[in-house]
Scaffold this motif. Sequence first.
Motif, PDB file in Angstrom:
ATOM      1  N   ARG A 122       0.846  -1.195   0.000  1.00  0.00           N
ATOM      2  CA  ARG A 122       0.000   0.000   0.000  1.00  0.00           C
ATOM      3  C   ARG A 122       0.881   1.243   0.000  1.00  0.00           C
ATOM      4  N   LEU A 123       0.458   2.174  -0.807  1.00  0.00           N
ATOM      5  CA  LEU A 123       1.250   3.376  -0.998  1.00  0.00           C
ATOM      6  C   LEU A 123       1.149   4.280   0.231  1.00  0.00           C
ATOM      7  N   VAL A 124       2.290   4.763   0.692  1.00  0.00           N
ATOM      8  CA  VAL A 124       2.275   5.699   1.810  1.00  0.00           C
ATOM      9  C   VAL A 124       2.518   7.110   1.296  1.00  0.00           C
ATOM     10  N   SER A 125       3.462   7.235   0.405  1.00  0.00           N
ATOM     11  CA  SER A 125       3.815   8.562  -0.080  1.00  0.00           C
ATOM     12  C   SER A 125       4.525   8.444  -1.427  1.00  0.00           C
ATOM     13  N   VAL A 126       4.297   9.419  -2.265  1.00  0.00           N
ATOM     14  CA  VAL A 126       4.987   9.477  -3.553  1.00  0.00           C
ATOM     15  C   VAL A 126       5.457  10.903  -3.772  1.00  0.00           C
ATOM     16  N   ILE A 127       6.661  11.037  -4.250  1.00  0.00           N
ATOM     17  CA  ILE A 127       7.051  12.342  -4.787  1.00  0.00           C
ATOM     18  C   ILE A 127       7.486  12.142  -6.232  1.00  0.00           C
ATOM     19  N   ARG A 128       7.135  13.099  -7.060  1.00  0.00           N
ATOM     20  CA  ARG A 128       7.402  12.950  -8.494  1.00  0.00           C
ATOM     21  C   ARG A 128       7.587  14.327  -9.124  1.00  0.00           C
ATOM     22  N   PRO A 129       8.250  14.338 -10.287  1.00  0.00           N
ATOM     23  CA  PRO A 129       8.392  15.608 -10.987  1.00  0.00           C
ATOM     24  C   PRO A 129       7.031  16.076 -11.495  1.00  0.00           C
ATOM     25  N   LYS A 130       6.895  17.348 -11.628  1.00  0.00           N
ATOM     26  CA  LYS A 130       5.612  17.928 -12.001  1.00  0.00           C
ATOM     27  C   LYS A 130       5.084  17.342 -13.310  1.00  0.00           C
ATOM     28  N   ARG A 131       5.999  17.115 -14.247  1.00  0.00           N
ATOM     29  CA  ARG A 131       5.503  16.727 -15.565  1.00  0.00           C
ATOM     30  C   ARG A 131       5.355  15.217 -15.735  1.00  0.00           C
ATOM     31  N   HIS A 132       5.716  14.444 -14.751  1.00  0.00           N
ATOM     32  CA  HIS A 132       5.554  12.997 -14.880  1.00  0.00           C
ATOM     33  C   HIS A 132       4.640  12.471 -13.785  1.00  0.00           C
ATOM     34  N   SER A 133       3.677  11.668 -14.204  1.00  0.00           N
ATOM     35  CA  SER A 133       2.912  10.984 -13.174  1.00  0.00           C
ATOM     36  C   SER A 133       3.306   9.520 -13.233  1.00  0.00           C
ATOM     37  N   LEU A 134       2.927   8.819 -12.213  1.00  0.00           N
ATOM     38  CA  LEU A 134       3.246   7.398 -12.168  1.00  0.00           C
ATOM     39  C   LEU A 134       2.037   6.606 -12.633  1.00  0.00           C
ATOM     40  N   HIS A 135       2.258   5.714 -13.548  1.00  0.00           N
ATOM     41  CA  HIS A 135       1.167   4.936 -14.086  1.00  0.00           C
ATOM     42  C   HIS A 135       0.829   3.783 -13.137  1.00  0.00           C
ATOM     43  N   PRO A 136      -0.444   3.584 -12.828  1.00  0.00           N
ATOM     44  CA  PRO A 136      -0.789   2.501 -11.900  1.00  0.00           C
ATOM     45  C   PRO A 136      -0.280   1.128 -12.352  1.00  0.00           C
ATOM     46  N   SER A 137      -0.257   0.889 -13.668  1.00  0.00           N
ATOM     47  CA  SER A 137       0.195  -0.428 -14.114  1.00  0.00           C
ATOM     48  C   SER A 137       1.691  -0.602 -13.849  1.00  0.00           C
ATOM     49  N   ASP A 138       2.440   0.491 -13.936  1.00  0.00           N
ATOM     50  CA  ASP A 138       3.862   0.422 -13.602  1.00  0.00           C
ATOM     51  C   ASP A 138       4.048   0.102 -12.122  1.00  0.00           C
ATOM     52  N   LEU A 139       3.245   0.792 -11.319  1.00  0.00           N
ATOM     53  CA  LEU A 139       3.371   0.563  -9.889  1.00  0.00           C
ATOM     54  C   LEU A 139       2.993  -0.855  -9.513  1.00  0.00           C
ATOM     55  N   SER A 140       1.988  -1.395 -10.210  1.00  0.00           N
ATOM     56  CA  SER A 140       1.614  -2.757  -9.847  1.00  0.00           C
ATOM     57  C   SER A 140       2.710  -3.748 -10.241  1.00  0.00           C
ATOM     58  N   LEU A 141       3.440  -3.449 -11.310  1.00  0.00           N
ATOM     59  CA  LEU A 141       4.594  -4.297 -11.643  1.00  0.00           C
ATOM     60  C   LEU A 141       5.648  -4.236 -10.539  1.00  0.00           C
ATOM     61  N   ILE A 142       5.894  -3.031 -10.075  1.00  0.00           N
ATOM     62  CA  ILE A 142       6.901  -2.867  -9.016  1.00  0.00           C
ATOM     63  C   ILE A 142       6.440  -3.573  -7.747  1.00  0.00           C
ATOM     64  N   PHE A 143       5.173  -3.374  -7.398  1.00  0.00           N
ATOM     65  CA  PHE A 143       4.664  -3.999  -6.176  1.00  0.00           C
ATOM     66  C   PHE A 143       4.725  -5.514  -6.283  1.00  0.00           C
ATOM     67  N   ASN A 144       4.422  -6.014  -7.463  1.00  0.00           N
ATOM     68  CA  ASN A 144       4.502  -7.462  -7.657  1.00  0.00           C
ATOM     69  C   ASN A 144       5.927  -7.944  -7.423  1.00  0.00           C
ATOM     70  N   MET A 145       6.869  -7.216  -7.983  1.00  0.00           N
ATOM     71  CA  MET A 145       8.265  -7.619  -7.840  1.00  0.00           C
ATOM     72  C   MET A 145       8.701  -7.574  -6.380  1.00  0.00           C
ATOM     73  N   LEU A 146       8.276  -6.539  -5.679  1.00  0.00           N
ATOM     74  CA  LEU A 146       8.789  -6.350  -4.333  1.00  0.00           C
ATOM     75  C   LEU A 146       8.033  -7.149  -3.288  1.00  0.00           C
ATOM     76  N   PHE A 147       6.717  -7.247  -3.453  1.00  0.00           N
ATOM     77  CA  PHE A 147       5.936  -7.808  -2.361  1.00  0.00           C
ATOM     78  C   PHE A 147       5.388  -9.201  -2.643  1.00  0.00           C
ATOM     79  N   GLU A 148       5.191  -9.542  -3.901  1.00  0.00           N
ATOM     80  CA  GLU A 148       4.625 -10.850  -4.201  1.00  0.00           C
ATOM     81  C   GLU A 148       5.722 -11.861  -4.532  1.00  0.00           C
ATOM     82  N   ALA A 149       6.610 -11.497  -5.447  1.00  0.00           N
ATOM     83  CA  ALA A 149       7.717 -12.391  -5.743  1.00  0.00           C
ATOM     84  C   ALA A 149       8.760 -12.220  -4.645  1.00  0.00           C
ATOM     85  N   GLY A 150       9.396 -13.312  -4.262  1.00  0.00           N
ATOM     86  CA  GLY A 150      10.278 -13.230  -3.104  1.00  0.00           C
ATOM     87  C   GLY A 150      11.684 -12.775  -3.412  1.00  0.00           C
TER      88      GLY A 150
END
Lengths: 219, 675
Positions: free
Chosen positions: B426-454
């Motif tokens: 679960r996301l606690v905080s994000v900081i990002r450059p003004k002109r870039h947002s984070l795509h939810p599908s990208d984040l779900s890939l990252i979360f999968n890598m970090l939290f689901e795969a060991g």
Amino acid sequence: MAARGPAGSRVGNSRFAQFKLVLLGESAVGKSSIVLRFVKDQFDSYRESTIGAAFLTQTISLDENTTVKFEIWDTAGQERYKSLAPMYYRNANCAVVVYDITQASSLDKAKQWVKELQRQANENIIIALAGNKLDLVTEQPDKRAIQTADAEAYAREAGLLFFETSAKTAENVRELFTSIAKKLPLDQAGPRNPRSGGRGGVELRPDTPGTQAGGPCSC
Amino acid sequence: MRHSSDQRKSHSHDRLYAPIDTAPTATAAKEDGITATMTYDGENEAPKHRTHADSDESMATITPQEDDGTTLEGHEQRPALPPRPSLLGDRPTTPLSPRKRPALQSKPTTAVSSVDIQTLSFPDGSRGTFPTPGSRSVSEAGHGISGGTSTPSSRKVSQNGSEFDDSTSLMSYTPTLRANGDLASLLDEGLNSQSPAWKLLSSQADNVNLFETIDYEDNALLNFDQEFDEVEAVDSKGGNEEQVLLLWKAKLKHYLILSSAGKPIYSRHGDQNLINGYIGIIQTIISFFQDAKDPLMGFTAGGTRFVVLIEGPLYFVAISKLGESDSQLRAQLEALYMQILSTLTLPTLTQLFTNRPNTDLRRPLEGTETLLSSLADTFTKGSPSALLSALECLKIRKSQRHTINNTLLKARTEKLLYGLVVAGGRLVSVIRPKRHSLHPSDLSLIFNMLFEAGSVKAGGGENWIPVCLPGFNKTGYLYMYVSFINAHDGEESSSDQRPSTAGSSPEDEIAILLISTDKESFYELKQMRDDVVAQLESNGSMGIIKAAVRQGRPSTADIVPGTQLRHFLYKSRANVQFMMPSLSPDFSSPLARRKLMSLYHNLHASTHAKHSHVKVLHCVARDSNSLVWTTPLFEFYCIAGPNTSRAGLTHGANKVIQWVKREEERVFIIGGAVF
């Protein structure tokens, strides 16, 4: 990535030195398992592949006055990460090149790494060759694909430290890192391992604990 | 949910015995489907709709009477036929295929109330045909063999333009049109009490638990407990092949990835020897339609739905008995594709196949099978995040989040692109450059890598991971610094962390992610991480995060005391984030969780079908009672026990929505911190 050479310090009679170590080798030879055994004294049979690289630290005492801290880069063995390898070994003081004694091809890969290190890395880099999964051949001797003598001969020729290890049983894991530590220039004064002509490797010298304990620390 | 029984009976009668319709009906249906595509305002983007249309074509082509189900173009060239009023008015979609229908007569199905039925512009053929209100199973589609022969969407979408239509009279679906009211007026009509059967049922037990009363005789989820067990390898002599094959076939969900040249790339279950034959067959089938410039999108075999996604040289196939809709399955396949891109980047992938069309992609992807599998298993277990394409946030106070954001911003180094604090996925905080947002599908890939795969967590150290985030830029790598902090540990140093094998669950892991475009910036980001952690420790934020993680999600009863709701999902559309209560106690087992998620998938499919204009849907089933409500602001799904009254359900729903509104700035990250 900032250049981080060995950082040494001396307080009173005790010495502290910090070195950068990189693990290289084909995928699935057990690099991460060796690190896990060394750093946490644990073993995980179902370890998944490393993604990218992991950075860990472990401190060992060589003797009651000497402490060595390893900053360890545990790299992923897959081909696609190969282009990243230079940034891990660039300023490394020492490297452990791992192969799997039950997989003949993994030694070939290890030799390529050794070659690359000797050509590209820090000229004083200390390289250790580790034949991992010793436990497998202890149980089933016919699983062995690389004879100890062959690997040892290669290591001697290339100027490498050599161990056969088992991350599973912990055999020779600590010894591997300890003997690397003993070969490292614990004091900053002057180069300890002058380049041996042409080959660009380091001299393979018998373990001589305390040889580097000579001159005073420069700091 | 229920119209009066006479009305319904006559419907089912019509539908079941209607003479087989002829081509004009199908055409009308198809055209109608297209119109619906244009006007559909769901959150899926336009290209997806196009895909659905494609799916119609291919469905048509693979059915026996081939020339009837011609392509869309073919239809458009035909003289326009006046659409039947009933078709345009309310039923863009079509019923089940005739061969499935007999089964439906005796199966529990979803009940649709008269108030909903005109908004419920799809119909899972099973819905509305079943005579007894109290015994309808919403999750019918999950039962595979019976009503769920195909996924809901396959009924709604794929069969729309296919021959299947021809066999049924769409007229029979005509519900009574009624104006669309708001939730209260729709649901406060007390229809429950009008049905004697309902009264009878309700009086029997006031407090039947969810999913308790269902009979499992034809339940496809029967084997769900074994779903994630490994299928052993076929031994060298092939002696165990038959047995292994049985195990393999018993899996409820398969994902296959192959190259257009027919090389296997990935299969969730089964080793190479086992799947090679099937890969060949699938490659042949897909290529056949590819050659005809009429790509195959999906097909149904028995109780199993096959959905195909073609991305350049790669074929992705999902095989599901779980009753997801085509678009849901396709989204899952897209996620697998994104995972592959994330490993290789698009130019590398393209180059590999341009140079050698015969490339064996398993080699370059080596070591990422676990990432694909954990992604696949997340879908099979049922993931609200994947279903809603939204992220979940850790609930903390607005001021607390503000402090964490500022800590990150203050420690920010030059090389930083994105900085995130994530706790238990679960996301606690994000900081990002003004002109870039984070795509939810990208984040779900990252979360999968970090939290689901060991793999990352197990290392226990700090990590430096080259990763391509396709939503951000599919042509290049970013470099991600990751370090974990265990919420149960007193100390923050990740190097002292015990690996996941030592028993800490992913829910307890707090991760600091710092992403840069510079592969040399590890030490810089490591320094930033040390600064951030030290600062978070000293300003108390780390304690707050750890406490929030340890506390877990609130239960439904914590949120609305005394409510009859057992679980809900609330998605804030504007924030692309969702909120859900704890899965325990009712849904902590994998099976109960899957049933819950199947229900949510059905509700989602109903309201997201391309021509669906459903805003409110109340489903009564034998084992549950559920409600979905969508507005431009939010999507709300909730579930209660089978004997909950409609009033109880709506009351609970309103309470929850009020609660979320009140807590919005704690539950969601609104705005976020930009630099």
